[in-house]
Scaffold this active site. Structure first.
Site, PDB file in Angstrom:
ATOM      1  N   ASP A 104       5.727   4.672   5.196  1.00 52.20           N
ATOM      2  CA  ASP A 104       6.457   3.621   5.896  1.00 52.20           C
ATOM      3  C   ASP A 104       6.545   2.165   5.267  1.00 52.20           C
ATOM      4  OD1 ASP A 104       3.892   3.348   6.841  1.00 52.20           O
ATOM      5  OD2 ASP A 104       4.423   2.077   8.421  1.00 52.20           O
ATOM      6  N   HIS A 105       6.235   2.289   3.742  1.00 50.99           N
ATOM      7  CA  HIS A 105       6.178   1.258   3.131  1.00 50.99           C
ATOM      8  C   HIS A 105       6.617   1.497   1.924  1.00 50.99           C
ATOM      9  CE1 HIS A 105       3.453  -1.217   5.747  1.00 50.99           C
ATOM     10  NE2 HIS A 105       3.340   0.154   6.431  1.00 50.99           N
ATOM     11  N   ASP A 121      -0.167  -3.911   6.444  1.00 51.24           N
ATOM     12  CA  ASP A 121      -0.756  -3.511   7.521  1.00 51.24           C
ATOM     13  C   ASP A 121      -2.028  -4.115   7.461  1.00 51.24           C
ATOM     14  OD1 ASP A 121       1.625  -2.351   7.946  1.00 51.24           O
ATOM     15  OD2 ASP A 121       0.579  -0.141   7.693  1.00 51.24           O
ATOM     16  N   HIS A 131      -7.298  -0.989   5.540  1.00 46.81           N
ATOM     17  CA  HIS A 131      -6.438  -0.230   6.181  1.00 46.81           C
ATOM     18  C   HIS A 131      -6.467   1.041   5.169  1.00 46.81           C
ATOM     19  CE1 HIS A 131      -2.798   1.238   8.188  1.00 46.81           C
ATOM     20  NE2 HIS A 131      -2.317   1.071   6.822  1.00 46.81           N
ATOM     21  N   HIS A 136       0.874  -1.281   0.081  1.00 46.93           N
ATOM     22  CA  HIS A 136       0.033  -0.205  -0.124  1.00 46.93           C
ATOM     23  C   HIS A 136       0.841   1.348  -0.046  1.00 46.93           C
ATOM     24  CE1 HIS A 136       0.721  -0.565   4.333  1.00 46.93           C
ATOM     25  NE2 HIS A 136       0.243   0.685   4.615  1.00 46.93           N
ATOM     26  N   HIS A 186       1.259   3.972   1.994  1.00 44.98           N
ATOM     27  CA  HIS A 186       1.849   4.633   3.070  1.00 44.98           C
ATOM     28  C   HIS A 186       3.400   4.888   3.204  1.00 44.98           C
ATOM     29  CE1 HIS A 186      -1.921   4.000   5.632  1.00 44.98           C
ATOM     30  NE2 HIS A 186      -2.048   5.137   4.946  1.00 44.98           N
ATOM     31  N   HIS A 215       4.891  -4.699  10.500  1.00 38.46           N
ATOM     32  CA  HIS A 215       5.120  -4.149  11.959  1.00 38.46           C
ATOM     33  C   HIS A 215       5.355  -5.130  13.168  1.00 38.46           C
ATOM     34  CE1 HIS A 215       4.497   0.213  10.451  1.00 38.46           C
ATOM     35  NE2 HIS A 215       3.449  -0.512   9.942  1.00 38.46           N
TER      36      HIS A 215
HETATM   37 FE    FE Z   1       2.576   0.670   8.200  1.00 36.22          FE
HETATM   38 ZN    ZN Z   2      -0.045   1.526   6.595  1.00 39.67          ZN
END
Ligand code: FE
Ligand code: ZN
Length: 256
Positions: free
Chosen positions: A61-62, A134, A115, A57, A59, A172
């Site tokens: 942090d990905h 996530d 998400h 996805h 985001h 995570h």
């Molecule tokens: Fe994440």
């Molecule tokens: Zn995420």
């Protein structure tokens, strides 16, 4: 078809990035590179040349490492067609039911909104490996940032339908906090309490709790159990619709 070598890289606070190496062809994928430097360094140390990025996805942090990894390696970026404007460097656009290849290894793509509105997961059956970003966490699930419970519950059920021996490579290390919540939902789930002890012992030693086994998630993860009578009873909602029960459990976690 071929099994992958999988290498886990902890980055940032609590993210996991995965390097997937297909030994026959030397193809190497990176799942959700939050950052570039540690990923490029690990690949170099292992002698693996990155050929693909797989994004679950959009985001940061990905996908935060996408641009620099593409610049350094010329690799292809695989992501959801619906998120093509939000996945940096995307070159291979996929949707539910598509198959992608990493050398001789093949993955099925699942569209799992909830998400985010464009979230996907990658399942490599020969490696019994699920990269779900996530969507499912060990004892948890992602917050509903862009989606609704009526979207997330079917997404979780779709992934839950995979074999028990599937390893869940989520993005995570949230497991200890997820256990602290899960135990308040299902006080009488003995499998959950036993798993929780093992999780706390592992974390006390600094050990990782990811990947987990999908079979243990089915028995202990409250977010995968909205249609299980004992969980419905535990939250005082016996006989109610699983989407309503999932909504209740997710709401409790958001307020926890
Ligand atoms: Fe994440
Ligand atoms: Zn995420």
């Amino acid at each position: 078809m071929s099994a992958l070598e999988i290498h886990q890289i902890p980055v940032l606070e609590d993210n996991y990035v995965y390097l997937l190496h297909e030994p026959g062809s030397e193809a190497t994928g990176v799942v959700d590179p939050a950052v570039s430097e540690p990923v490029l360094a690990e690949a170099e140390r292992l002698g693996w040349a990155i050929t693909h990025i797989l994004n679950t996805h959009h985001h940061g942090d990905h996908v935060g490492g996408n641009r620099k990894i593409v610049a350094a390696t010329g690799c292809h970026v695989i992501g959801a067609r619906r998120d093509r404007r939000r996945i940096p460097g995307i070159g291979v656009e996929v949707d539910d039911g598509d198959r992608i290849r990493l050398g001789e290894a093949e993955a099925e793509v699942f569209f799992v909104p909830g998400h985010t509105s464009g979230h996907i997961a990658f399942w490599f059956p020969e490696s019994a490996a699920l990269f779900c970003g996530d969507t499912i966490f060990a004892l948890g699930c992602g917050r509903l940032i862009e989606g609704t419970p009526a979207q997330m519950w079917p997404s979780l059920k779709k992934l839950r339908a995979l074999p028990d021996e599937t390893r869940v490579y989520c993005a995570h290390e949230y497991t200890a906090a997820n256990f602290a919540f899960a135990r308040t939902v299902e006080l009488e789930n003995a499998a959950l309490m036993a798993r929780g002890e093992a999780i706390l012992a592992a974390r006390a030693k600094g050990a990782r709790t990811v990947p987990s086994l999908l079979g243990e998630e089915k028995e202990t993860n409250p977010f995968l159990r909205a249609d299980v009578p004992s969980l419905a009873a535990a939250v005082g909602m016996s006989g109610r619709d699983p989407v309503e029960i999932f909504t209740e459990v997710r709401g409790r976690k958001d307020r926890f």
